[in-house]
Scaffold this active site. Structure first.
Site, PDB file in Angstrom:
ATOM      1  CE  LYS A 199      -8.111  -7.887  39.181  1.00  0.00           C
ATOM      2  NZ  LYS A 199      -7.776  -9.219  39.660  1.00  0.00           N
ATOM      3  N   PRO A 229      -2.522  12.195  21.819  1.00  0.00           N
ATOM      4  CG  PRO A 229      -0.478  12.667  22.810  1.00  0.00           C
ATOM      5  CD  PRO A 229      -1.811  12.026  23.080  1.00  0.00           C
ATOM      6  CG  ASP A 230      -0.894  11.611  15.039  1.00  0.00           C
ATOM      7  OD1 ASP A 230       0.308  11.655  14.699  1.00  0.00           O
ATOM      8  OD2 ASP A 230      -1.710  10.811  14.535  1.00  0.00           O
ATOM      9  CG  ASN A 257      -0.137  -1.611  19.034  1.00  0.00           C
ATOM     10  OD1 ASN A 257       0.936  -2.132  18.748  1.00  0.00           O
ATOM     11  ND2 ASN A 257      -0.247  -0.355  19.449  1.00  0.00           N
ATOM     12  CE  LYS A 314      -3.071   6.277   8.680  1.00  0.00           C
ATOM     13  NZ  LYS A 314      -2.761   4.938   9.075  1.00  0.00           N
ATOM     14  CG  ASP A 360      -4.885   5.986  16.496  1.00  0.00           C
ATOM     15  OD1 ASP A 360      -3.842   6.656  16.386  1.00  0.00           O
ATOM     16  OD2 ASP A 360      -5.235   5.126  15.669  1.00  0.00           O
ATOM     17  CB  ALA A 399       5.974   4.019  17.924  1.00  0.00           C
ATOM     18  CG  PHE A 442       6.642   2.776   9.724  1.00  0.00           C
ATOM     19  CD1 PHE A 442       7.710   3.658   9.831  1.00  0.00           C
ATOM     20  CD2 PHE A 442       6.881   1.508   9.210  1.00  0.00           C
ATOM     21  CE1 PHE A 442       8.987   3.294   9.436  1.00  0.00           C
ATOM     22  CE2 PHE A 442       8.147   1.130   8.810  1.00  0.00           C
ATOM     23  CZ  PHE A 442       9.206   2.018   8.918  1.00  0.00           C
TER      24      PHE A 442
HETATM   25  O1  C5P Z   1      -2.981   7.282  12.121  1.00  0.00           O
HETATM   26  P1  C5P Z   1      -2.132   6.092  12.260  1.00  0.00           P
HETATM   27  O2  C5P Z   1      -1.979   5.610  13.656  1.00  0.00           O
HETATM   28  O3  C5P Z   1      -2.475   4.962  11.344  1.00  0.00           O
HETATM   29  O4  C5P Z   1      -0.703   6.617  11.742  1.00  0.00           O
HETATM   30  C1  C5P Z   1       0.425   5.858  11.702  1.00  0.00           C
HETATM   31  C2  C5P Z   1       1.611   6.729  11.905  1.00  0.00           C
HETATM   32  O5  C5P Z   1       1.348   7.739  12.821  1.00  0.00           O
HETATM   33  C3  C5P Z   1       2.772   5.966  12.485  1.00  0.00           C
HETATM   34  O6  C5P Z   1       3.966   6.514  11.982  1.00  0.00           O
HETATM   35  C4  C5P Z   1       2.639   6.210  13.963  1.00  0.00           C
HETATM   36  O7  C5P Z   1       3.891   6.122  14.625  1.00  0.00           O
HETATM   37  C5  C5P Z   1       2.107   7.624  13.994  1.00  0.00           C
HETATM   38  N1  C5P Z   1       1.222   7.902  15.126  1.00  0.00           N
HETATM   39  C6  C5P Z   1       1.660   8.765  16.090  1.00  0.00           C
HETATM   40  N2  C5P Z   1       0.843   9.072  17.130  1.00  0.00           N
HETATM   41  C7  C5P Z   1      -0.392   8.546  17.221  1.00  0.00           C
HETATM   42  C8  C5P Z   1      -0.844   7.664  16.236  1.00  0.00           C
HETATM   43  C9  C5P Z   1       0.000   7.363  15.193  1.00  0.00           C
HETATM   44  O8  C5P Z   1       2.798   9.235  16.018  1.00  0.00           O
HETATM   45  N3  C5P Z   1      -1.164   8.857  18.240  1.00  0.00           N
END
Ligand code: C5P
Length: 400
Positions: free
Chosen positions: A287, A304-305, A209, A338, A277, A273, A324
């Site tokens: 390749k 993972p989030d 991104n 969120k 997702d 960061a 963020f």
């Molecule tokens: O769900 P979204 O990506 O919009 O959420 C943003 C927040 O979640 C940011 O603080 C980002 O660092 C965190 N995030 C995370 N792990 C992910 C996706 C987002 O820590 N896989």
């Protein structure tokens, strides 16, 4: 007063009658075990001799930009890198104007332009030169860009006139330097995640991104400067990282999660960061060749989030978890959602569609969201956002 045992100062003496006071300044600094290396400009050398400077500083004196010997022994970049402060005393109107215009046409001005260390000017000049709107404009510009100034002081001037123009006394300059380097200690452990993550399609391609990492790096820097123990977990980013900050470089969301798990006793976690997702399911080990008839389809898997992971820690949850959110629509509602679903304490949200320059830009415009508060902040530099956030964090932690 003792400043700091290991402080190293690069003193630039430019052309002005106050140059004689700089000899006294060198003496005071040396008495405090501060290493002083001196660059003498052509003008400066009209007022003090390299011999007296070198006798007092007990160091070689640097005068020429293109001196083969000096450049091989100690280049102009190295001179600024290995010192903690660049002090210009006396600072003439001329050297201030050069610095403000970014002109680098001798050793001193080249060092000023190439420096990555704090710079302190102690101006000395005729009162009319100081009050001249051009000089005032230059000084304002430099101050706005984080250059430090001490003086000039009012009084009798060498030219026979009276007014603002006297260089501050060596003891006053010494005290000011002391206040710049006073060790402050913010006794907390701060984790910052910053930058994008890259998820491999094959060994050559990836999805990523547009995050540059600038905002998270600015936050890490401000906390570090306040004495916090900072760990920065950083995705692929071309930004310069301040020296001395503990940085863990990672590439993927999984790497980031593993790096986070290794950091103990976090008081404040700031997830700036832009974590992907999704990852690519079964990325190819070799390749993927282009085939006109067979365009590959990408299958995603959920990453993972990390923010959610940190927020949901049972025993080791940081006192404050901040996320963020870069949104393109329904900014506040999405961010509030969120905050709830990820169970973090604060969200800093920005609309990246309204202001696409946020990615990689110097400025940011954000809305600060807590469970019971929505605060739109004025657009400002990423450093100022970091400072504002930092003071909120300190208040919250100290109040708790
Ligand atoms: O769900 P979204 O990506 O919009 O959420 C943003 C927040 O979640 C940011 O603080 C980002 O660092 C965190 N995030 C995370 N792990 C992910 C996706 C987002 O820590 N896989």
């Amino acid at each position: 007063m003792k400043i700091n045992n290991n402080l190293k100062i690069l003193l630039i003496i430019s052309g002005g009658i106050a140059a004689y006071k700089s000899l006294e300044l060198i003496r005071i600094l040396k008495k405090d075990n501060i290493k002083v290396q001196v660059v003498l400009t052509k003008g400066g050398a009209e007022f003090v001799t390299p011999l007296s400077v070198s006798a007092l500083s007990e160091e070689k004196v640097y005068q020429k930009l293109f001196s083969l010997k000096n450049e091989t022994e100690m280049g102009h970049i190295q001179l600024s890198r290995e010192n903690d402060l660049i002090l210009v005393a006396p600072a003439s109107a001329n050297i201030i104007a050069h610095a403000a215009a970014g002109i680098a046409n001798d050793l001193a001005t080249t060092i000023l332009l190439a420096a990555n260390k704090p710079i302190l000017f102690a101006p000395s000049m005729n009162v009319e030169m100081w009050n001249n709107p051009i000089t005032q404009k230059n000084v304002k510009f430099l101050k706005d860009n984080n250059y430090n100034f001490i003086g000039p002081e009012p009084g009798d001037l060498a030219c026979g006139e009276e007014g603002d123009g006297r260089m501050s006394e060596p003891k006053t300059i010494y005290k000011y330097i002391g206040s710049m380097f006073k060790k402050k200690k913010l006794n907390i452990n701060v984790l910052v995640t910053a930058g994008p993550t890259f998820e491999a399609i094959d060994p050559v391609r990836f999805i990523g991104n547009r995050s540059s990492g600038k905002q998270g790096i600015a936050i890490a820097k401000i906390f570090y400067e306040l004495g916090a123990n900072v760990t920065l977990i950083l995705g692929p980013s071309s930004q310069k990282i301040p020296e001395n900050i503990k940085v863990v470089n990672i590439e993927t969301a999984y790497d980031m999660l593993e790096a986070v798990k290794k950091v103990n006793n976090i008081d404040v976690a700031i997830c700036a960061a832009a974590v992907s997702d999704w990852a690519i399911k079964n990325p190819s080990k070799i390749k993927i060749k282009k085939n006109k008839k067979n365009i590959p389809k990408i299958n995603f898997s959920l990453n993972p989030d990390i923010l959610e992971y940190i927020s949901n820690q049972k025993n080791n949850r940081p006192k404050l978890v901040i996320g963020f959110a870069a949104e393109t629509n329904n900014l506040v509602n999405n961010a509030k959602e969120k905050l709830k679903s990820k169970k973090c304490d604060w969200i800093i949200a920005n609309n990246v569609l309204e202001d696409p320059n946020i990615f990689g830009g110097e400025n940011n415009s954000v809305t600060f969201i807590t469970r019971d508060n929505i605060e739109p902040w004025d657009k400002c530099s990423k450093t100022d956002i970091a400072k504002k956030l930092c003071s909120k964090v300190i208040k919250e932690i100290l109040d708790s």
